[in-house]
Design a protein around this motif. Structure first.
Motif, PDB file in Angstrom:
ATOM      1  N   LYS A 231       0.846  -1.186   0.000  1.00 12.68           N
ATOM      2  CA  LYS A 231       0.000   0.000   0.000  1.00 12.68           C
ATOM      3  C   LYS A 231       0.884   1.239   0.000  1.00 12.68           C
ATOM      4  O   LYS A 231       1.854   1.321   0.748  1.00 12.68           O
ATOM      5  N   LEU A 232       0.536   2.215  -0.846  1.00 11.33           N
ATOM      6  CA  LEU A 232       1.332   3.434  -0.898  1.00 11.33           C
ATOM      7  C   LEU A 232       1.338   4.141   0.449  1.00 11.33           C
ATOM      8  O   LEU A 232       0.317   4.233   1.127  1.00 11.33           O
ATOM      9  N   ALA A 233       2.493   4.639   0.815  1.00  6.70           N
ATOM     10  CA  ALA A 233       2.618   5.443   2.030  1.00  6.70           C
ATOM     11  C   ALA A 233       2.056   6.839   1.790  1.00  6.70           C
ATOM     12  O   ALA A 233       1.585   7.160   0.691  1.00  6.70           O
ATOM     13  N   GLU A 234       2.142   7.682   2.810  1.00  5.51           N
ATOM     14  CA  GLU A 234       1.577   9.035   2.721  1.00  5.51           C
ATOM     15  C   GLU A 234       2.538   9.959   1.972  1.00  5.51           C
ATOM     16  O   GLU A 234       3.132  10.875   2.534  1.00  5.51           O
ATOM     17  N   LEU A 235       2.671   9.741   0.671  1.00  9.07           N
ATOM     18  CA  LEU A 235       3.650  10.479  -0.118  1.00  9.07           C
ATOM     19  C   LEU A 235       3.366  11.980  -0.110  1.00  9.07           C
ATOM     20  O   LEU A 235       4.267  12.802   0.096  1.00  9.07           O
ATOM     21  N   GLY A 236       2.129  12.340  -0.329  1.00 13.52           N
ATOM     22  CA  GLY A 236       1.764  13.750  -0.362  1.00 13.52           C
ATOM     23  C   GLY A 236       1.966  14.437   0.974  1.00 13.52           C
ATOM     24  O   GLY A 236       2.471  15.558   1.043  1.00 13.52           O
TER      25      GLY A 236
END
Length: 428
Positions: free
Chosen positions: A130-135
């Motif tokens: 799952k993508l991490a909190e990139l933004g």
């Protein structure tokens, strides 16, 4: 802040000049600039470079302070001539949230020895699911622009595509640890003649090359930036060269140890030579040097990977992978690239300061040595030669593959925005 006059240094290896630092900036470059009340550093025969920038450093904090901390790691960086480092995300907890990257950023500010820019994880917990909190990490006080699951490969093509799409929105870059996990199960060293003779599990070059090939095609499809961490094979060089010829926005790094050491050293079964990706063949080493010289490989990055004594002083199979490198990187590059005629000192500055700063968007670093620029500088004595003694390292760990090896060059001074962090080879 007092004035400092660096007298007679060869700027980027060229003509000897005097460089006046006033406060945080370079005030003048030339012959005999006015320098009343300045501290004078006699630098005849030495090379003055923009402060080095490392796009790939493991500082271990939070969670593994037994091997390194932000303070000890940045002290090691200053000792090696670095004024900025990018800290990888494989900490405990993982740097996959704004809170953790801000903690690392704050610790870097407090250390004062070099600028620390956190790298954010691509996926939650480095698990690849799952993508991490990139933004959120980008919008945080740390302003993260580089994301990597280094230590683990983002092997799911869909996740990798989504990450590339996400960072494109703010000009970020995904730095990939290229290792197909199913091709490296149980791998202990480079797959080849030596691994067969030693009976150690082989780590095939195709495990790296297949991921790079996939990712440059994904980057082309998305129109995003991808960076290849610690490229190590001749085949990987050819893939990156092909991708650049197509105009794909790809950059790549090579470590100092992959420019010098080969898998023949593993015959000793000394775990100090156990690293990820593994040491490769002489053919690979020569291809990496040529690629760094012609620009196919953009930068040198240390992959500084400190480990406590007990994690390396054990049998090969149980040993951790990795080597420390911040304090020896410039010497190895001098030996492998400058003394072989493949790069001049201006080329070293480009590969170890200008381009890594540009890739990571390290503001104020990798700038020309000229009036009005930030005084982030490194002074090196290229004539020095001596054996590597890890007992004198500033790093908390000692897992260097160069112990006792004679290397050229010695960083004598490092300046971070005009303030000396290293003076006559000793930390300020």
């Amino acid at each position: 802040m007092s004035k400092i006059l660096i007298r007679g240094a060869k700027v980027l290896g060229g003509e000897a000049q005097d460089v006046l630092i006033d406060g945080e900036t370079i005030a003048a470059v030339g012959t005999g600039p006015a320098a009343e009340d300045a501290t004078v550093i006699e630098a005849e025969g030495q090379i003055l470079l923009p402060g080095l920038v490392d796009l790939h450093t493991h500082l271990r904090e939070p969670g593994r302070e037994d091997s390194e901390t932000v303070l000890t790691g940045t002290r090691a960086a200053a000792s090696g001539g670095y004024t900025a480092v990018f800290a990888m995300a494989n900490t405990f907890p993982v740097a996959d949230t704004a809170g953790v990257v801000e903690q690392v950023y704050r610790l870097g500010k407090e250390s004062g020895y070099c600028d620390v820019q956190p790298i954010g994880a691509v996926t939650v917990g480095l698990e690849g699911k799952k993508l991490a909190e990139l933004g959120a990490m980008h919008d945080s006080a740390a302003g993260v622009t580089v994301f990597s699951d280094d230590g683990k490969c983002v092997d799911d093509a869909v996740i990798m595509r989504r990450a590339l799409e996400y960072v494109k929105a703010f000009g970020g870059v995904v730095a990939q640890h290229a290792q197909e996990p199913r091709l490296t199960e149980g791998a202990q060293m480079n797959e080849g003649v030596v691994s067969a003779e030693l009976g150690l599990g082989g780590w095939p070059a195709v495990a790296e090359e297949s991921i790079i090939a996939r990712d440059v095609l994904l980057a082309e499809h998305v129109g995003s930036r991808v960076h290849i961490c610690h490229l190590s094979t001749a085949g990987s060089v050819e893939i990156v060269r092909w991708a650049k010829s197509r105009g794909i926005d790809v950059t790549a790094e090579v470590t100092p140890h992959h420019l010098l050491l080969t898998d023949e050293l593993v015959r000793s079964y000394n775990p100090v030579y156990k690293v990820n990706p593994p040491l490769r063949t002489e053919r690979d080493v020569l291809a990496l040097r040529e690629a760094l010289a012609d620009g196919t490989i953009d930068i040198v990055a240390t992959d500084h990977a400190p480990h406590p004594h007990e994690d390396k002083d054990c049998e090969w199979a149980a040993a951790a992978m990795g080597m420390v490198g911040l304090e020896t990187a410039l010497s190895v590059v001098q030996q492998t690239m400058v003394e072989t005629g493949l790069l001049d000192w201006a080329g070293v500055a480009d590969r170890m300061s200008v381009k890594p700063a540009a890739i990571g968007r390290a503001e104020g670093h990798g700038r020309p040595v000229s009036a009005g620029e930030p005084a982030n500088l490194t002074l090196v004595d290229p004539a020095y030669r001596g054996p590597v003694d890890p007992a004198g390292f500033a790093s908390r760990s000692r897992n260097t593959p160069y112990e006792g090896r004679e290397l050229p060059g010695r960083v004598t001074h490092t300046f971070l925005r005009g303030r000396a962090t290293l003076v006559d080879g000793k930390l300020a």
